[in-house]
Write an enzyme that holds these catalytic residues in place. Structure first.
Site, PDB file in Angstrom:
ATOM      1  N   VAL A 557       0.860  -1.169   0.000  1.00  0.00           N
ATOM      2  CA  VAL A 557       0.000   0.000   0.000  1.00  0.00           C
ATOM      3  C   VAL A 557       0.899   1.223   0.000  1.00  0.00           C
ATOM      4  CG1 VAL A 557      -1.828   1.248   1.202  1.00  0.00           C
ATOM      5  CG2 VAL A 557      -1.712  -1.239   1.379  1.00  0.00           C
ATOM      6  N   GLY A 558       0.602   2.160  -0.873  1.00  0.00           N
ATOM      7  CA  GLY A 558       1.405   3.379  -0.919  1.00  0.00           C
ATOM      8  C   GLY A 558       0.512   4.592  -0.958  1.00  0.00           C
ATOM      9  N   GLY A 559       1.110   5.759  -1.065  1.00  0.00           N
ATOM     10  CA  GLY A 559       0.344   6.992  -1.116  1.00  0.00           C
ATOM     11  C   GLY A 559      -0.602   6.993  -2.307  1.00  0.00           C
ATOM     12  N   PHE A 560      -0.218   6.308  -3.318  1.00  0.00           N
ATOM     13  CA  PHE A 560      -0.955   6.273  -4.561  1.00  0.00           C
ATOM     14  C   PHE A 560      -2.190   5.382  -4.447  1.00  0.00           C
ATOM     15  CE2 PHE A 560      -0.904   6.492  -9.197  1.00  0.00           C
ATOM     16  CZ  PHE A 560      -1.516   5.320  -9.588  1.00  0.00           C
ATOM     17  N   GLY A 561      -2.077   4.319  -3.682  1.00  0.00           N
ATOM     18  CA  GLY A 561      -3.170   3.356  -3.553  1.00  0.00           C
ATOM     19  C   GLY A 561      -2.592   1.989  -3.256  1.00  0.00           C
ATOM     20  N   LYS A 562      -3.388   0.969  -3.525  1.00  0.00           N
ATOM     21  CA  LYS A 562      -2.922  -0.381  -3.205  1.00  0.00           C
ATOM     22  C   LYS A 562      -2.186  -1.017  -4.367  1.00  0.00           C
ATOM     23  CE  LYS A 562      -6.329  -1.484   0.269  1.00  0.00           C
ATOM     24  NZ  LYS A 562      -7.644  -2.036   0.529  1.00  0.00           N
ATOM     25  N   ASP A 673      12.783  10.056  -4.356  1.00  0.00           N
ATOM     26  CA  ASP A 673      12.271   9.256  -3.250  1.00  0.00           C
ATOM     27  C   ASP A 673      13.037   7.937  -3.171  1.00  0.00           C
ATOM     28  OD1 ASP A 673      10.716   8.840  -1.047  1.00  0.00           O
ATOM     29  OD2 ASP A 673       8.916   8.231  -2.150  1.00  0.00           O
TER      30      ASP A 673
END
Ligand code: NAG
Length: 887
Positions: A557-562, A673
């Protein structure tokens, strides 16, 4: 005029079987029918028979349609003069490299002669473009197709095999462009397609035909080597060999000035290690075209350029060179486009132009001397006779600062904005050459490609789609040039791998700027090139692959979504990143990631396979990385303990990926990043950099940083970036320094549960190094296995990466070298030298001799490395260039 048109129609009519029936019976009756039909056809044809309007036909199509750029393509039936036994067919498979299904997915195929006929205006010049997609068609074996095409008495193709040509050029489709000089007194153009009799079962085919009226844009061209002779371009009928937007991006036909030309990025054509620098100036409100017609080239061509660079020690030592493979025994027109945006005086930028190894500008080239002012475009035409010989020949176009006696210019530099090469038809009205054969370099590249991506054919198609995009004019051995270039660029990463292989599509980066830094970016702004460079998935396919986004398939899971695990094409594993539709950041990063990744391919970058955008749902499809993130193998209940050597190899891989981002691509790309969760490991433990959602393209020329809102991950953030909000590639170096210590110490970059002075790994490691007790914080699992010399080198390097000021940090290439050297130090004495201890999967062999290295002055590595590459001079030049831009 009207009369002529009618005559033409009757002629068509008489060629049809119907017209031959009116022999015996009611002649009058038939004439009435003919008359009515002619009237009817006239009404129908009014819209297309105007010879002053461009015609695009989608051969074999049953309805008219629009291509990806929104251009209309009509059916071909109206233009068929004699159909032979031709029939329309549909391609069975759409190659992902096809920019547009129209006109490529349908074709007209004929075993006997077939003829198309188009009305023309006899005083106009015309572009004729033929589109061929040698895909698979039901009941026709494309490999058997060999044919000739003659147009108004000119042989434009002879014994042509689209399949062989496409394979040699690694393109999915072929576009042939011809320019016909005004055909005095002729008001129609007939295109005859004729299958070659030499082969059994041979047939002719064509997918699309364009006929575009143009002004007579060719003038007289000075014959290189004979300054008193020239070629009359006005009467020349030509085939386009190349059309390049030098120092710039791909320009689609719809952005050209009505002539519907395509301009390609010039990088695949660059020759040698010295590639100069690219610049752009689109601030100029309008260029002053003076009396030069605007159709010569659009403003976007003149807005970008390539020059040699500011340092005379560098520029005087190399030629800025482009290379073109051409057929022997033809004359070629080379058109150079210039526009000076920087200097405004004569003799500031004075240079020589060499074409085919001869001086084309005996008195030098000085753009200001030609135009009188800056921001004024100008072009120069030259003609060269290419000698007879076996096989294809190379025509080099080279620039070099002029440095003769007293006429020293103020700056030793040269410039070029655009370049076109046209092949001129010979005395027999012939333009056709032999089918190209794949070059050795290409064959090797193919092999490499197979090795790396051998699992699945469709996957290869999905991963290497862009090969059809550039160089679509059918110029052979472009790839060989890329190979040559990259080889000399990175003399040390000799084992080559497929790192650079990537694709012409590489730098088709229009749209990149608009998608970065904009705040209302929608997916619609995905550039057509990016869209074309990767596979498009439907939402249904994505749902199927992830079992309708089943939670059990979530792998992150990241800031972008799953992120989901998924399976496509039956058994090919992928990772699918689904966006969170509510996040606007998500949209931006989605676009950035596609734009970036679709242009970049490298062994140490995670490959983007495709994307999906439907009903507001967005997803990115990547290669599946079987071993997950680097971080999960370091701490937090890791199952296997990575050895020091394995860790070094992974770091070297990751460093190579970052190095490629910083220097290998057209623009410097700053990842922003870098952290252990963004370094992924494939099934062979090869490390790959992932997550480009935050990436920025870096400084292009004068500016040495990118101003930006601070983004990134705490614990890895460059303090200078934080202070000054200025991003440079050294910000990535800092973050990578944190990664180095993270790997050495096996602890997170930030650990709030530790005593205050230990919370930040960067601070803690630096103070430990200063105190000389770094040994105490090393991961106990590997502590005893690290050779002291290796540890010293490694820690020194990591420490330098964490310097407060970017300028004190090593460049990515220095860093990479130091890591490779650390690995050598670890391995030396470890049995036979060179690390042939079996398990050296992740690292490439380092092609250098320890004895020649200067231990204290790493910066000179490019010179001190003894490489088997015999490009001595260019290597030396390159190292200077490295240092110039690397600091
Ligand atoms: C540049 O090209 C010209 C023409 O081929 C050649 O004579 C010259 O030696 C080249 N210069 C360099 C520095 O390579």
């Amino acid at each position: 005029m009207h009369f002529l048109k009618k005559q033409f129609l009757i002629q068509i009519f008489l060629h049809t079987p119907f017209a031959t029936m009116h022999i015996d019976c009611h002649v009058k009756y038939y004439y009435t029918i003919i008359y009515i039909t002619i009237l009817f056809l006239n009404v129908l044809k009014l819209s297309f028979s105007d010879p002053n309007v461009a015609i695009s036909i989608d051969c074999g199509a049953t309805i008219e349609g629009k291509d990806i750029d929104g251009r209309k393509w009509e059916m071909d039936t109206k233009y068929i003069l004699s159909p032979g036994d031709s029939q329309p067919v549909k391609a069975q498979f759409q190659d992902p490299a096809l920019l547009s299904d129209i006109p490529y997915m349908t074709a007209r195929v004929s075993k006997s002669e077939m003829t198309y006929k188009f009305p023309i205006n006899s005083t106009s010049r015309y572009f004729l473009r033929l589109h061929f997609y040698p895909g698979s068609y039901p009941s026709f074996n494309i490999e058997k197709s060999y044919f000739s095409v003659t147009v108004a008495g000119f042989t434009v193709l002879n014994n042509f095999s689209a399949a062989v040509t496409a394979e040699a050029l690694t393109q999915a489709y072929i576009i042939k462009e011809y320019s016909f000089a005004p055909l005095d007194g002729i008001d129609s153009l007939e295109l005859k397609f004729k299958a070659s009799y030499k082969y059994d079962g041979s047939f002719a085919f064509v997918n699309g035909i364009e006929l575009v009226p143009t002004p007579n844009f060719l003038d007289s061209a000075v014959l290189v080597g004979f300054s008193d002779q020239s070629l009359d371009g006005k009467t020349a009928t030509t085939e386009t060999v190349a059309r390049l937007n030098v120092g710039g991006n791909y320009i689609p036909p719809t952005n050209d000035s009505g002539l519907l030309r395509t301009w390609y990025d010039d990088t695949p054509y660059l020759f040698g290690a010295g590639v100069g620098v690219t610049s752009s100036d689109n601030k100029t409100v309008g260029l002053d075209y003076r009396d030069m017609p605007k159709y010569i080239a659009p403003k976007t061509v003149y807005d970008t350029w390539r020059s040699m660079g500011p340092d005379p020690n560098v520029t005087l030592n190399f030629n800025l060179t482009w290379t073109f493979s051409v057929d022997p025994s033809f004359t070629y027109i080379v058109r150079l486009h210039f526009c000076e945006h920087v200097y405004s005086k004569v003799n500031q930028r004075l240079f020589n132009v060499y074409i085919y190894n001869q001086t084309a500008t005996p008195s030098g080239a000085d753009v200001i001397a030609w135009t009188g002012a800056k921001d004024v475009p100008v072009y120069k035409d030259f003609a060269v006779n290419v000698q007879t010989g076996e096989g294809q020949q190379e025509v080099l176009v080279a620039l070099h600062p002029r440095d003769i006696g007293a006429e020293k210019p103020e700056f030793y530099d040269a410039i070029l904005n655009g370049l076109e090469v046209f092949k001129v038809s010979d005395g027999n009205k012939n333009l056709a050459g032999p089918n190209p054969s794949p070059s050795e370099a290409l064959a090797k590249a193919e092999q490499e490609k197979r090795k790396n991506f051998s699992k699945d054919v469709t996957r290869i198609n999905a991963i290497w789609p862009a090969s059809g995009v550039a160089a679509a004019f059918g110029l052979a051995t472009v790839l060989a040039v890329v190979l040559y270039k990259k080889k000399s660029r990175m003399p040390r990463s000799k084992s080559g791998t497929s790192s650079w292989l990537p694709l012409y599509g590489n730098s088709h980066s229009s749209g990149m700027k608009s998608t970065i830094g904009g705040n209302s970016v929608a997916c619609a702004q995905l550039s057509t090139e990016a869209a074309a460079n990767c596979r498009h998935f439907t939402l249904a396919e994505i749902r199927k692959a992830t079992k309708n986004f089943d939670e059990s398939n979530v792998i992150g899971v990241g800031g972008f979504g799953k992120v989901y695990k998924g399976v496509i094409d039956g058994n090919f594993k992928v990772a699918i990143k689904k966006s969170n539709p509510s996040s606007e950041q998500g949209v931006n990063e989605f676009v950035t990631e596609i734009e970036m990744l679709s242009k970049l391919r490298h062994k140490h970058l995670v490959s983007l396979i495709g994307y999906c955008e439907e009903n507001g749902e967005m997803a990115l499809v990547y290669d599946f990385m079987a071993h997950g993130t680097l971080r999960e193998h370091l701490y937090k209940g890791n199952k296997i303990n990575l050895t020091w050597k394995q860790r070094l190899e992974m770091l070297i891989g990751a460093a190579k990926g970052l190095h490629y981002l910083h220097t290998g691509a057209k623009y410097t790309i700053i990842h922003r990043d870098v952290k252990t969760t963004n370094i992924l490991l494939d099934e062979n433990w090869v490390a790959k950099i992932s997550d480009f959602g935050l990436s920025k393209t870096g400084p292009e020329t004068n500016q040495h940083h990118v101003s930006t809102v601070v983004k990134g991950s705490f614990g890895y953030l460059d303090p200078e970036y934080f202070r000054r909000q200025q991003l440079t590639e050294k910000s990535d170096v800092y973050s990578f320094g944190v990664v180095l210590f993270e790997i050495l110490c096996a602890r997170p970059a930030l650990n709030p549960s530790l005593p205050k002075e230990q919370v930040s790994l960067a601070d803690w490691a630096r103070s430990s190094v200063r105190k000389g007790n770094i040994e105490e914080i090393i991961d106990p699992n590997i502590k005893g296995t690290i050779k002291p010399e290796c540890l010293k080198k490694f820690v020194d390097t990591a420490f330098k990466c964490l310097s407060d000021h970017g300028i004190d940090r090593p460049s990515m290439s220095d860093l990479l070298w130091n890591l490779e050297f650390s690995l050598q130090l670890q391995e030396s004495g470890d049995g036979p030298k060179g690390g042939s201890s079996g398990r050296n999967t992740a690292s490439d062999n380092i092609n250098m001799h320890l004895s020649t290295l200067n231990l204290d002055d790493d910066e000179d590595y490019t010179e001190s490395v003894s490489s088997s590459n015999n490009q001595n001079s260019s290597t030396a030049i390159f190292s200077q260039i490295v240092h110039q831009t690397g600091r």
